[in-house]
Scaffold this motif. Structure first.
Motif, PDB file in Angstrom:
ATOM      1  N   ILE A  32      34.557  56.887  46.854  1.00 22.89           N
ATOM      2  CA  ILE A  32      34.505  57.104  48.301  1.00 22.89           C
ATOM      3  C   ILE A  32      33.554  56.074  48.911  1.00 22.89           C
ATOM      4  O   ILE A  32      32.382  55.992  48.526  1.00 22.89           O
ATOM      5  CB  ILE A  32      34.023  58.530  48.640  1.00 22.89           C
ATOM      6  CG1 ILE A  32      34.932  59.574  47.974  1.00 22.89           C
ATOM      7  CG2 ILE A  32      33.987  58.738  50.148  1.00 22.89           C
ATOM      8  CD1 ILE A  32      34.409  61.004  48.098  1.00 22.89           C
ATOM      9  N   PHE A  33      34.070  55.288  49.851  1.00 20.47           N
ATOM     10  CA  PHE A  33      33.264  54.274  50.516  1.00 20.47           C
ATOM     11  C   PHE A  33      33.132  54.618  51.992  1.00 20.47           C
ATOM     12  O   PHE A  33      34.133  54.865  52.672  1.00 20.47           O
ATOM     13  CB  PHE A  33      33.923  52.896  50.412  1.00 20.47           C
ATOM     14  CG  PHE A  33      34.057  52.368  49.006  1.00 20.47           C
ATOM     15  CD1 PHE A  33      32.977  51.804  48.349  1.00 20.47           C
ATOM     16  CD2 PHE A  33      35.280  52.426  48.360  1.00 20.47           C
ATOM     17  CE1 PHE A  33      33.111  51.312  47.061  1.00 20.47           C
ATOM     18  CE2 PHE A  33      35.427  51.935  47.073  1.00 20.47           C
ATOM     19  CZ  PHE A  33      34.337  51.378  46.424  1.00 20.47           C
ATOM     20  N   ASP A  34      31.900  54.628  52.500  1.00 19.12           N
ATOM     21  CA  ASP A  34      31.659  54.695  53.932  1.00 19.12           C
ATOM     22  C   ASP A  34      30.914  53.424  54.320  1.00 19.12           C
ATOM     23  O   ASP A  34      29.692  53.401  54.441  1.00 19.12           O
ATOM     24  CB  ASP A  34      30.862  55.950  54.305  1.00 19.12           C
ATOM     25  CG  ASP A  34      30.918  56.237  55.811  1.00 19.12           C
ATOM     26  OD1 ASP A  34      31.342  55.330  56.557  1.00 19.12           O
ATOM     27  OD2 ASP A  34      30.556  57.347  56.234  1.00 19.12           O
ATOM     28  N   CYS A  35      31.673  52.342  54.465  1.00 20.30           N
ATOM     29  CA  CYS A  35      31.084  51.042  54.777  1.00 20.30           C
ATOM     30  C   CYS A  35      32.152  50.162  55.435  1.00 20.30           C
ATOM     31  O   CYS A  35      33.353  50.431  55.321  1.00 20.30           O
ATOM     32  CB  CYS A  35      30.512  50.362  53.530  1.00 20.30           C
ATOM     33  SG  CYS A  35      31.697  50.054  52.202  1.00 20.30           S
ATOM     34  N   CYS A  36      31.714  49.117  56.094  1.00 20.45           N
ATOM     35  CA  CYS A  36      32.633  48.229  56.805  1.00 20.45           C
ATOM     36  C   CYS A  36      33.620  47.561  55.846  1.00 20.45           C
ATOM     37  O   CYS A  36      33.276  47.240  54.703  1.00 20.45           O
ATOM     38  CB  CYS A  36      31.847  47.152  57.548  1.00 20.45           C
ATOM     39  SG  CYS A  36      30.791  47.788  58.860  1.00 20.45           S
ATOM     40  N   PHE A  37      34.844  47.368  56.321  1.00 23.59           N
ATOM     41  CA  PHE A  37      35.900  46.620  55.622  1.00 23.59           C
ATOM     42  C   PHE A  37      36.270  47.239  54.275  1.00 23.59           C
ATOM     43  O   PHE A  37      36.823  46.568  53.399  1.00 23.59           O
ATOM     44  CB  PHE A  37      35.485  45.155  55.413  1.00 23.59           C
ATOM     45  CG  PHE A  37      34.833  44.531  56.614  1.00 23.59           C
ATOM     46  CD1 PHE A  37      35.520  44.422  57.813  1.00 23.59           C
ATOM     47  CD2 PHE A  37      33.510  44.093  56.564  1.00 23.59           C
ATOM     48  CE1 PHE A  37      34.922  43.860  58.934  1.00 23.59           C
ATOM     49  CE2 PHE A  37      32.901  43.527  57.678  1.00 23.59           C
ATOM     50  CZ  PHE A  37      33.606  43.410  58.867  1.00 23.59           C
ATOM     51  N   SER A  38      35.969  48.525  54.090  1.00 20.28           N
ATOM     52  CA  SER A  38      36.119  49.122  52.764  1.00 20.28           C
ATOM     53  C   SER A  38      37.562  49.351  52.362  1.00 20.28           C
ATOM     54  O   SER A  38      37.851  49.630  51.199  1.00 20.28           O
ATOM     55  CB  SER A  38      35.346  50.446  52.685  1.00 20.28           C
ATOM     56  OG  SER A  38      35.678  51.301  53.763  1.00 20.28           O
ATOM     57  N   GLY A  39      38.508  49.213  53.300  1.00 15.04           N
ATOM     58  CA  GLY A  39      39.910  49.287  52.916  1.00 15.04           C
ATOM     59  C   GLY A  39      40.279  48.234  51.900  1.00 15.04           C
ATOM     60  O   GLY A  39      41.251  48.392  51.146  1.00 15.04           O
ATOM     61  N   GLU A  40      39.503  47.157  51.838  1.00 13.18           N
ATOM     62  CA  GLU A  40      39.760  46.110  50.843  1.00 13.18           C
ATOM     63  C   GLU A  40      39.584  46.629  49.429  1.00 13.18           C
ATOM     64  O   GLU A  40      40.194  46.112  48.493  1.00 13.18           O
ATOM     65  CB  GLU A  40      38.828  44.915  51.095  1.00 13.18           C
ATOM     66  CG  GLU A  40      39.100  43.704  50.224  1.00 13.18           C
ATOM     67  CD  GLU A  40      40.500  43.151  50.409  1.00 13.18           C
ATOM     68  OE1 GLU A  40      41.076  42.648  49.417  1.00 13.18           O
ATOM     69  OE2 GLU A  40      41.033  43.226  51.535  1.00 13.18           O
ATOM     70  N   ALA A  41      38.754  47.654  49.262  1.00  7.28           N
ATOM     71  CA  ALA A  41      38.564  48.236  47.923  1.00  7.28           C
ATOM     72  C   ALA A  41      39.866  48.812  47.400  1.00  7.28           C
ATOM     73  O   ALA A  41      40.179  48.690  46.206  1.00  7.28           O
ATOM     74  CB  ALA A  41      37.484  49.307  47.959  1.00  7.28           C
ATOM     75  N   VAL A  42      40.633  49.457  48.267  1.00  2.58           N
ATOM     76  CA  VAL A  42      41.919  50.029  47.854  1.00  2.58           C
ATOM     77  C   VAL A  42      42.829  48.925  47.349  1.00  2.58           C
ATOM     78  O   VAL A  42      43.485  49.053  46.308  1.00  2.58           O
ATOM     79  CB  VAL A  42      42.574  50.798  49.022  1.00  2.58           C
ATOM     80  CG1 VAL A  42      43.917  51.382  48.608  1.00  2.58           C
ATOM     81  CG2 VAL A  42      41.646  51.901  49.527  1.00  2.58           C
ATOM     82  N   ARG A  43      42.879  47.817  48.064  1.00  3.45           N
ATOM     83  CA  ARG A  43      43.696  46.683  47.662  1.00  3.45           C
ATOM     84  C   ARG A  43      43.188  46.079  46.350  1.00  3.45           C
ATOM     85  O   ARG A  43      43.970  45.751  45.450  1.00  3.45           O
ATOM     86  CB  ARG A  43      43.693  45.617  48.755  1.00  3.45           C
ATOM     87  CG  ARG A  43      44.241  46.084  50.101  1.00  3.45           C
ATOM     88  CD  ARG A  43      43.938  45.042  51.182  1.00  3.45           C
ATOM     89  NE  ARG A  43      44.357  45.503  52.495  1.00  3.45           N
ATOM     90  CZ  ARG A  43      45.478  45.130  53.108  1.00  3.45           C
ATOM     91  NH1 ARG A  43      46.306  44.314  52.495  1.00  3.45           N
ATOM     92  NH2 ARG A  43      45.780  45.576  54.304  1.00  3.45           N
TER      93      ARG A  43
END
Length: 419
Positions: free
Chosen positions: A300-311
């Motif tokens: 679980i990420f609560d940080c900017c641009f963290s959708g990149e982690a999913v990719r």
């Protein structure tokens, strides 16, 4: 008599070393070739993240050799370039040792401008000549009688944006699934939470106000779970080396019927989470650490641009990321792709304010509290089909659709809470 004792001593010494060597016969070699590149007059590689990821990947390997040859382009005097290539060697050596690798297995040469790959006539050629050539040989024992060698060239100049299935990330128009299937989900024996929230950053990085409290409040919610739960909130000043060490301790003790959850609140950059000293832990490195776990994984990420982690996780479990194919050394388990929840898409910032703390953390807390996200009121909370959609709706509401959380698709729907 003395001669007989001497001969006997030699015989048993040879016998001992012969037996000892037999235990370490290596019958398989894997060679990995990597190039680091540099700006003019710099000793710090511009693609250092590739070296970081590679050293992390071989940190568990018992037998290896690392050969490094450092070079420059033709700009500058011969003596200057010789010194510059020596400095590049020293920088690479420090990075490898800081990563915990054995200096006795490293071999360095520096050539200045004397070994160009290209003519140095134009800048593009000079740029490719400013390089360190690294060859890592991994030695592994097998049951074969002959030596097998596998060579992999890591092209770090290639475009790192690999294609991925669009359905691996829920779009901002994803429909909320309120028809929950949690009744069919197995209850895990235990949930292990590892949480990190960072307010206080060094080296000129803006401080945050509520990230640490985000981690503490999620830990408090998790502690009320009727499923056996262990929570560990890390110090916000923890170093990258100690984070890696703790991850390895957790992965070594992980079990198939448990869930491991890593929660992070703090600054995020394009491909990394940012630690308090300004250093980075890349999503690539996190993916490698997570691949060692047994059982189910939640991040679980609560940080900017963290959708990149999913990719990034999708690319990693697909076999490539940053030009590195991890399966050449360690087989990545295909069945433990982590359920990844990110507070915003890969091009959005994630917000915090006094009333809510981190917006995404606020949504998660509200969803857990009093069973608000338990849509079918069965007393258990599923991650994918209840908690995330609830938190996603909260974030969109308080951000006026300016922040859109994403979740990895096609990952296991997990039962995360019991009331």
């Amino acid at each position: 008599m003395k001669i007989r004792k001497f001969i006997t001593a030699i015989f048993f010494t040879v016998l001992y070393f012969t037996a000892n060597c037999q235990e370490h016969i290596i019958t398989e070699k894997k060679k990995i070739e990597l190039k680091l590149f540099y700006a003019l007059n710099s000793s710090v590689p511009i693609n250092s993240e590739c070296l970081d990821s590679l050293t992390l990947m071989i940190s568990d390997v018992s037998y290896y050799e690392i050969h490094i040859e450092c070079n420059t382009c033709s700009i500058g005097s011969t003596d200057y370039n010789k010194k510059l290539s020596s400095d590049r060697c020293a920088n690479v050596k420090k990075s490898l040792i800081d990563a915990g690798l054995d200096s006795a297995s490293m071999y360095f040469l520096f050539f200045g401008e004397s070994k160009p790959l290209y003519s140095n006539k134009i800048e593009e050629e000079r740029r490719k000549n400013r390089r360190s050539d690294i060859e890592i040989t991994i030695f592994q024992k097998t049951d074969q009688d002959t030596v097998h060698e596998e060579r992999v060239n890591i092209d770090t100049m290639q475009n790192k944006d690999y294609p991925f299935a669009e359905d691996s990330v829920k779009s901002d128009t994803a429909l909320l699934n309120k028809e929950d299937d949690s009744v069919d989900l197995p209850i895990p024996n235990k949930i292990n939470w590892l949480l990190l929230g960072i307010n206080n950053y060094q080296n000129g990085i803006n401080k945050l106000n509520f990230a640490l409290n985000d981690a503490l409040s999620i830990a408090s919610c998790a502690g009320k779970n009727k499923i056996m739960t262990n929570t560990n909130v890390l110090s916000e000043t923890i170093s990258k080396r100690n984070i890696i060490k703790i991850f390895k301790e957790y992965s070594d003790s992980s079990k198939e019927n448990e869930i491991f959850v890593f929660f992070y609140s703090g600054h995020g950059s394009e491909n990394n989470i940012v630690l308090s000293d300004g250093s980075y832990l890349s999503y690539e490195q996190l993916a490698f650490l997570l691949s060692k776990f047994k059982g189910n994984i939640v991040v679980i990420f609560d940080c900017c641009f963290s959708g990149e982690a999913v990719r990034s996780f999708k690319k990693f479990w697909g076999g490539k990321l940053g030009g590195i194919t991890y399966n050449i050394i360690n087989k990545v388990k295909k069945n433990n792709f982590p359920v990844t929840l990110s507070s915003s898409s890969s091009d959005e910032v994630s917000k915090e304010e006094r009333l809510y703390g981190g917006y995404f953390t606020c949504g998660l807390k509200k969803g857990i509290e009093n069973g608000n996200a338990d849509y079918n009121k069965d007393g258990v909370l599923s991650l994918n089909s209840e908690l995330f959609p609830y938190a996603q709706e909260i974030v969109r509401d308080i951000s006026d659709d300016g922040q859109n959380p994403v979740i990895s698709e096609k990952s296991n729907n997990l039962l995360i809470f019991k009331y």
